[in-house]
Design an enzyme around this catalytic site. Structure first.
Site, PDB file in Angstrom:
ATOM      1  N   HIS A   1      20.473   8.352  51.881  1.00  0.00           N
ATOM      2  CA  HIS A   1      21.682   8.926  51.892  1.00  0.00           C
ATOM      3  C   HIS A   1      21.762   9.530  50.461  1.00  0.00           C
ATOM      4  CE1 HIS A   1      23.374   6.266  55.067  1.00  0.00           C
ATOM      5  NE2 HIS A   1      23.025   7.550  55.580  1.00  0.00           N
ATOM      6  N   ALA A   2      21.925  11.147  50.331  1.00  0.00           N
ATOM      7  CA  ALA A   2      21.782  11.834  49.325  1.00  0.00           C
ATOM      8  C   ALA A   2      22.692  11.388  47.963  1.00  0.00           C
ATOM      9  CB  ALA A   2      22.087  13.176  49.569  1.00  0.00           C
TER      10      ALA A   2
ATOM     11  N   GLU B   1      23.568   8.460  47.349  1.00  0.00           N
ATOM     12  CA  GLU B   1      23.689   7.136  46.860  1.00  0.00           C
ATOM     13  C   GLU B   1      22.677   7.004  45.591  1.00  0.00           C
ATOM     14  OE1 GLU B   1      23.477   4.972  50.595  1.00  0.00           O
ATOM     15  OE2 GLU B   1      25.209   6.033  51.243  1.00  0.00           O
TER      16      GLU B   1
ATOM     17  N   HIS C   1      20.921   1.319  49.875  1.00  0.00           N
ATOM     18  CA  HIS C   1      21.873   2.185  49.956  1.00  0.00           C
ATOM     19  C   HIS C   1      22.981   1.600  48.884  1.00  0.00           C
ATOM     20  CE1 HIS C   1      21.506   3.707  54.162  1.00  0.00           C
ATOM     21  NE2 HIS C   1      20.562   2.646  54.159  1.00  0.00           N
TER      22      HIS C   1
ATOM     23  N   GLU D   1      23.128  -2.841  50.538  1.00  0.00           N
ATOM     24  CA  GLU D   1      24.366  -2.048  49.961  1.00  0.00           C
ATOM     25  C   GLU D   1      24.248  -2.419  48.701  1.00  0.00           C
ATOM     26  OE1 GLU D   1      25.723   0.950  51.313  1.00  0.00           O
ATOM     27  OE2 GLU D   1      25.129   0.186  53.558  1.00  0.00           O
TER      28      GLU D   1
HETATM   29  O1  0X9 Z   1      26.080   3.625  57.561  1.00  0.00           O
HETATM   30  C1  0X9 Z   1      24.916   3.443  57.214  1.00  0.00           C
HETATM   31  O2  0X9 Z   1      23.999   4.073  57.499  1.00  0.00           O
HETATM   32  C2  0X9 Z   1      24.882   2.399  56.082  1.00  0.00           C
HETATM   33  N1  0X9 Z   1      25.951   2.338  55.353  1.00  0.00           N
HETATM   34  S1  0X9 Z   1      26.390   3.489  54.162  1.00  0.00           S
HETATM   35  O3  0X9 Z   1      27.701   3.097  53.683  1.00  0.00           O
HETATM   36  N2  0X9 Z   1      25.409   3.399  52.896  1.00  0.00           N
HETATM   37  O4  0X9 Z   1      26.085   4.802  54.758  1.00  0.00           O
HETATM   38  C3  0X9 Z   1      24.813   1.035  56.735  1.00  0.00           C
HETATM   39  C4  0X9 Z   1      23.572   0.998  57.698  1.00  0.00           C
HETATM   40  C5  0X9 Z   1      23.341  -0.217  58.331  1.00  0.00           C
HETATM   41  N3  0X9 Z   1      22.243  -0.315  59.432  1.00  0.00           N
HETATM   42  C6  0X9 Z   1      22.278   0.037  60.538  1.00  0.00           C
HETATM   43  N4  0X9 Z   1      23.549   0.332  61.025  1.00  0.00           N
HETATM   44  N5  0X9 Z   1      21.443   0.205  61.309  1.00  0.00           N
HETATM   45 ZN    ZN Z   2      23.904   4.779  52.737  1.00  0.00          ZN
END
Ligand code: 0X9
Ligand code: ZN
Length: 417
Positions: A175-176, A178, A302, A377
């Protein structure tokens, strides 16, 4: 004539390559809302969708907040709608741009790399190259090229003793926005490659594992976030006129489903793509994960929220070996807590955070058989959110690396490696 032509070409090149605009977030607020019931959560999600808002965090439990970024034009109406649901919106960040400005002066604009700064993609790549040329434990490789043609590099760190070792892989920047995930993976690389504190645990881990690290797996998005839009999340492929990008962490080919925590809409932050693996970056990562059959663990790093979570992200049904993943996750979280006191929540993706199909963690475990697959995270839980300041880089690196070392050490005992 040639001079004029050269000048004209130079002008066109300059116009094309000059960053057109920088998107600003003046007056944007991040509201925190504490839902009272699970129905409230669903209503909040629909409301955020109605206003096309950027959901920063969606709660799984009722004592956790729903964090959402709201445009100044929409605040009054949105807050009114929230209040009609009988809920209260807390104005957590009152000016996202102000927060960005406060931390942006610390962004590393110099071409020289520093482990304590937010470096650009080019200097990160140069750093990896220089590390490889000066350190016999490190080799640098390319996984392939992003949509805009940037090299997605990774390093292998090995003491080059023994064969058939298990391997651990961690990546950052899917994710850009982060940025702290990128700096943390770089911190791991620096520690393991250089072992500046002569840490015997690192030497012991190198006796059992080979390590792979890719600090920036979405380089186009990362550079776009640095130069044009601090809040950018996706990659940068033009999908439909006016809307760019697919959320790479919704695009993996394991139970891919835009209706499960993603979106069919290319203009949304969590667009899952038109089909699984529609994105070149996803394809490259999938190839990497499945082609290294010795991988035993994967950390997809993340920000934010402080979670160490494991599959599945597509269903609340637990994997049959969830106890193993849970135990190892808890080992990491304990070591993190002992470093700077930060508390990380451990559990299954959908139970602790939210359901979202097409994630890298699910793919690594489900499609490639990487048993210990996690989403980590990092900091924080409600101060800076996605806009981490430079002062977080070293402490976040230290605590996460402490978690990583404890995790890998326990893995040796637990799996009798
Ligand atoms: O939403 C996401 O992709 C992740 N959280 S973020 O706030 N960094 O965007 C969590 C991903 C957890 N993994 C899966 N849902 N497979
Ligand atoms: Zn993320």
């Amino acid at each position: 004539m040639w001079t004029q032509l050269a000048l004209a070409v130079a002008l066109v090149v300059t116009i094309w390559s000059t960053p057109s605009t920088t998107i600003r977030y003046d007056g944007h607020e991040v509201l925190q809302i504490l839902p009272q019931t699970i129905e409230d959560v669903h209503k909040l999600i629909s409301l955020a969708k109605k206003y096309h808002l950027d959901i920063w965090k969606s709660p799984r439990y009722l004592n956790e907040t729903f964090d959402v970024r709201v445009d100044p034009d929409q605040i009054t109406d949105f807050v009114h709608d929230i209040e009609s649901l009988g809920l209260k919106a807390d104005h957590w960040i009152t000016d996202v741009q102000k927060l960005i400005d406060e931390v942006t002066h610390t962004r590393n604009r110099r071409a020289t790399f520093s482990i304590g700064a937010f470096n650009d993609h080019n200097s990160i790549n140069s750093y990896l190259n220089s590390l490889a040329s000066s350190n016999p434990r490190v080799t640098v490789h390319s996984m392939g090229q992003s949509y805009e043609g940037r090299d997605i590099r990774y390093v292998k760190i090995s003491n080059n003793v023994g064969t058939n070792k298990k391997a651990i892989y961690a990546d950052g920047g899917i994710h850009a926005r982060e940025w702290l995930a990128v700096t943390t993976v770089l911190y791991f690389i620096d520690q393991i490659a250089n072992n500046p504190t002569q840490d015997r645990t690192i030497e012991a881990l190198l006796g059992k594992f080979d390590f792979y690290f890719a600090p920036v797996v979405n380089p186009d998005g990362y550079e776009y976030s640095r130069n044009h839009d601090r809040m950018w999340r996706k990659n940068r492929r033009p999908v439909v006129s006016g809307c760019y990008g697919v959320d790479i962490n919704r695009n993996f080919a394991y139970h891919w489903n835009p209706d499960n925590g993603g979106s069919h809409n290319p203009c949304e932050e969590v667009h899952s793509g038109t089909h699984a693996t529609s994105e070149v970056e996803t394809k490259i990562l999938q190839n990497f994960l499945c082609s290294h059959s010795n991988l035993i663990a994967y950390l997809n790093v993340h920000t934010y929220g402080q979670y160490w979570i494991y599959p599945w992200g597509y269903t609340p049904i637990l994997p049959s070996d969830y106890r193993d993943l849970d135990h190892l996750g808890r080992t990491a979280a304990t070591a993190i807590r002992h470093t700077h006191g930060k508390v990380f929540t451990v559990g299954e993706d959908t139970r602790v955070l939210y359901a979202a199909a097409g994630g890298a963690d699910d793919y690594a475990k489900g499609a490639c058989g990487v048993k210990y697959s996690y989403t980590v995270e990092l900091r924080d839980t409600g101060v800076h959110g996605f806009v981490a300041p430079q002062s977080y880089i070293i402490p976040a690196g230290e605590e996460t690396f402490a978690g990583f070392k404890a995790f890998a050490t326990e893995l040796i005992h637990y799996e009798h490696l």
